[in-house]
Design a protein around this motif. Structure first.
Motif, PDB file in Angstrom:
ATOM      1  N   LEU A 119       0.832  -1.200   0.000  1.00 20.60           N
ATOM      2  CA  LEU A 119       0.000   0.000   0.000  1.00 20.60           C
ATOM      3  C   LEU A 119       0.872   1.258   0.000  1.00 20.60           C
ATOM      4  N   GLY A 120       1.913   1.247   0.819  1.00 28.52           N
ATOM      5  CA  GLY A 120       2.827   2.391   0.853  1.00 28.52           C
ATOM      6  C   GLY A 120       3.539   2.592  -0.469  1.00 28.52           C
ATOM      7  N   LEU A 121       3.980   1.507  -1.066  1.00 32.88           N
ATOM      8  CA  LEU A 121       4.648   1.585  -2.367  1.00 32.88           C
ATOM      9  C   LEU A 121       3.694   2.122  -3.430  1.00 32.88           C
ATOM     10  N   GLY A 122       2.459   1.624  -3.419  1.00 36.66           N
ATOM     11  CA  GLY A 122       1.459   2.113  -4.371  1.00 36.66           C
ATOM     12  C   GLY A 122       1.148   3.581  -4.159  1.00 36.66           C
ATOM     13  N   LEU A 123       1.082   4.016  -2.903  1.00 35.38           N
ATOM     14  CA  LEU A 123       0.805   5.417  -2.591  1.00 35.38           C
ATOM     15  C   LEU A 123       1.938   6.321  -3.079  1.00 35.38           C
ATOM     16  N   ILE A 124       3.161   5.894  -2.870  1.00 35.25           N
ATOM     17  CA  ILE A 124       4.312   6.667  -3.356  1.00 35.25           C
ATOM     18  C   ILE A 124       4.262   6.776  -4.879  1.00 35.25           C
ATOM     19  N   GLY A 125       3.973   5.672  -5.543  1.00 36.45           N
ATOM     20  CA  GLY A 125       3.864   5.683  -6.999  1.00 36.45           C
ATOM     21  C   GLY A 125       2.756   6.611  -7.479  1.00 36.45           C
ATOM     22  N   CYS A 126       1.604   6.564  -6.819  1.00 34.55           N
ATOM     23  CA  CYS A 126       0.481   7.436  -7.205  1.00 34.55           C
ATOM     24  C   CYS A 126       0.824   8.906  -7.025  1.00 34.55           C
ATOM     25  N   LEU A 127       1.441   9.223  -5.894  1.00 33.26           N
ATOM     26  CA  LEU A 127       1.805  10.625  -5.644  1.00 33.26           C
ATOM     27  C   LEU A 127       2.824  11.124  -6.663  1.00 33.26           C
ATOM     28  N   PHE A 128       3.793  10.286  -6.997  1.00 30.56           N
ATOM     29  CA  PHE A 128       4.798  10.712  -7.967  1.00 30.56           C
ATOM     30  C   PHE A 128       4.187  10.885  -9.352  1.00 30.56           C
ATOM     31  N   LEU A 129       3.298   9.965  -9.742  1.00 34.21           N
ATOM     32  CA  LEU A 129       2.629  10.111 -11.038  1.00 34.21           C
ATOM     33  C   LEU A 129       1.727  11.337 -11.053  1.00 34.21           C
ATOM     34  N   PHE A 130       1.074  11.635  -9.935  1.00 30.26           N
ATOM     35  CA  PHE A 130       0.246  12.839  -9.846  1.00 30.26           C
ATOM     36  C   PHE A 130       1.108  14.093  -9.991  1.00 30.26           C
ATOM     37  N   TYR A 131       2.270  14.092  -9.357  1.00 27.25           N
ATOM     38  CA  TYR A 131       3.210  15.213  -9.484  1.00 27.25           C
ATOM     39  C   TYR A 131       3.638  15.412 -10.944  1.00 27.25           C
ATOM     40  N   LEU A 132       3.963  14.313 -11.619  1.00 27.17           N
ATOM     41  CA  LEU A 132       4.362  14.415 -13.025  1.00 27.17           C
ATOM     42  C   LEU A 132       3.207  14.892 -13.904  1.00 27.17           C
ATOM     43  N   ALA A 133       1.988  14.457 -13.583  1.00 20.69           N
ATOM     44  CA  ALA A 133       0.819  14.900 -14.352  1.00 20.69           C
ATOM     45  C   ALA A 133       0.597  16.395 -14.190  1.00 20.69           C
ATOM     46  N   ILE A 134       0.745  16.898 -12.984  1.00 23.08           N
ATOM     47  CA  ILE A 134       0.590  18.340 -12.741  1.00 23.08           C
ATOM     48  C   ILE A 134       1.640  19.118 -13.530  1.00 23.08           C
ATOM     49  N   LYS A 135       2.878  18.635 -13.510  1.00 24.74           N
ATOM     50  CA  LYS A 135       3.931  19.310 -14.283  1.00 24.74           C
ATOM     51  C   LYS A 135       3.629  19.283 -15.771  1.00 24.74           C
ATOM     52  N   ALA A 136       3.148  18.146 -16.279  1.00 20.96           N
ATOM     53  CA  ALA A 136       2.835  18.040 -17.704  1.00 20.96           C
ATOM     54  C   ALA A 136       1.693  18.959 -18.079  1.00 20.96           C
ATOM     55  N   LEU A 137       0.668  19.041 -17.237  1.00 20.08           N
ATOM     56  CA  LEU A 137      -0.455  19.946 -17.515  1.00 20.08           C
ATOM     57  C   LEU A 137      -0.019  21.408 -17.482  1.00 20.08           C
ATOM     58  N   ALA A 138       0.858  21.749 -16.544  1.00 19.69           N
ATOM     59  CA  ALA A 138       1.360  23.122 -16.472  1.00 19.69           C
ATOM     60  C   ALA A 138       2.162  23.468 -17.724  1.00 19.69           C
ATOM     61  N   GLU A 139       2.970  22.534 -18.208  1.00 17.66           N
ATOM     62  CA  GLU A 139       3.732  22.774 -19.437  1.00 17.66           C
ATOM     63  C   GLU A 139       2.807  22.888 -20.636  1.00 17.66           C
ATOM     64  N   ALA A 140       1.771  22.061 -20.677  1.00 20.47           N
ATOM     65  CA  ALA A 140       0.826  22.120 -21.793  1.00 20.47           C
ATOM     66  C   ALA A 140       0.038  23.418 -21.772  1.00 20.47           C
ATOM     67  N   LYS A 141      -0.308  23.885 -20.587  1.00 22.72           N
ATOM     68  CA  LYS A 141      -1.076  25.131 -20.462  1.00 22.72           C
ATOM     69  C   LYS A 141      -0.246  26.336 -20.882  1.00 22.72           C
ATOM     70  N   SER A 142       1.053  26.303 -20.600  1.00 19.98           N
ATOM     71  CA  SER A 142       1.908  27.439 -20.957  1.00 19.98           C
ATOM     72  C   SER A 142       2.079  27.554 -22.459  1.00 19.98           C
ATOM     73  N   GLY A 143       1.889  26.440 -23.176  1.00 24.55           N
ATOM     74  CA  GLY A 143       1.996  26.459 -24.644  1.00 24.55           C
ATOM     75  C   GLY A 143       3.417  26.707 -25.094  1.00 24.55           C
ATOM     76  N   GLY A 144       3.563  27.167 -26.309  1.00 24.34           N
ATOM     77  CA  GLY A 144       4.880  27.455 -26.835  1.00 24.34           C
ATOM     78  C   GLY A 144       5.541  26.218 -27.422  1.00 24.34           C
ATOM     79  N   ILE A 145       6.651  26.451 -28.053  1.00 23.06           N
ATOM     80  CA  ILE A 145       7.420  25.393 -28.688  1.00 23.06           C
ATOM     81  C   ILE A 145       8.473  24.908 -27.701  1.00 23.06           C
ATOM     82  N   PRO A 146       8.641  23.595 -27.551  1.00 29.02           N
ATOM     83  CA  PRO A 146       9.668  23.080 -26.643  1.00 29.02           C
ATOM     84  C   PRO A 146      11.054  23.558 -27.065  1.00 29.02           C
ATOM     85  N   GLU A 147      11.859  23.850 -26.059  1.00 27.27           N
ATOM     86  CA  GLU A 147      13.229  24.276 -26.329  1.00 27.27           C
ATOM     87  C   GLU A 147      14.103  23.052 -26.565  1.00 27.27           C
ATOM     88  N   GLY A 148      15.293  23.294 -27.091  1.00 28.65           N
ATOM     89  CA  GLY A 148      16.239  22.204 -27.308  1.00 28.65           C
ATOM     90  C   GLY A 148      16.762  21.674 -25.991  1.00 28.65           C
TER      91      GLY A 148
END
Length: 152
Positions: free
Chosen positions: A73-102
């Motif tokens: 359960l603890g391992l699954g919770l850590i995995g869920c929290l980390f995936l949620f963190y990555l999802a928030i970062k991805a959504l923030a990057e998508a919302k900012s728009g623009g062309i990815p830098e090199g």
């Protein structure tokens, strides 16, 4: 002959395991698109370190520790929290728009991201428990340390 067969089997198993799309593939793709080839490669290398950790745990016999419900359960919770963190970062990057830098020269924790994604995935434990020791025992009736080393 046994050692070569164990090595070939381990190679094919890891290849098959890595071919399955999942969170590591998605994160490597996201970093590859936004920052280039090297960050994506480092995420994949980090994932291989995580695979090695789970394979080692399964082959050494420490998997019994991870069979307890609170640990899983603890391992699954850590995995869920980390995936949620990555999802928030991805959504923030998508919302900012623009062309990815090199690709940038600065390290942004690409290897550690791969390690965390790989070790927090509960599928890893099931895969290596079911495949690792069973495969070695099927090939070598009385496995020795060298058989485990070649498999790793």
């Amino acid at each position: 002959m046994e050692l070569e067969l164990i090595f070939a089997t381990a190679f094919v198993l890891e290849f098959v395991y890595c071919a399955i799309p999942g969170s590591v593939t998605a994160e490597a793709l996201r970093r590859g698109i936004s920052r280039g080839y090297r960050p994506a490669l480092w995420v994949q290398f980090g994932s291989l370190v995580g695979d090695l950790v789970w394979a080692f745990i399964a082959l050494v016999g420490l998997a019994v520790v991870f069979e307890s419900v609170p640990v899983r359960l603890g391992l699954g919770l850590i995995g869920c929290l980390f995936l949620f963190y990555l999802a928030i970062k991805a959504l923030a990057e998508a919302k900012s728009g623009g062309i990815p830098e090199g690709a940038s020269v600065t390290d942004r924790g690409d290897i550690m991201t791969g390690i965390v994604l790989s070790t927090s995935n509960p599928f890893q434990l099931a895969f290596w428990l079911g495949i690792g020791a069973t495969t070695i025992a099927a090939i070598a009736p009385h496995p020795a340390a060298e058989h485990y080393a070649v498999f790793m």
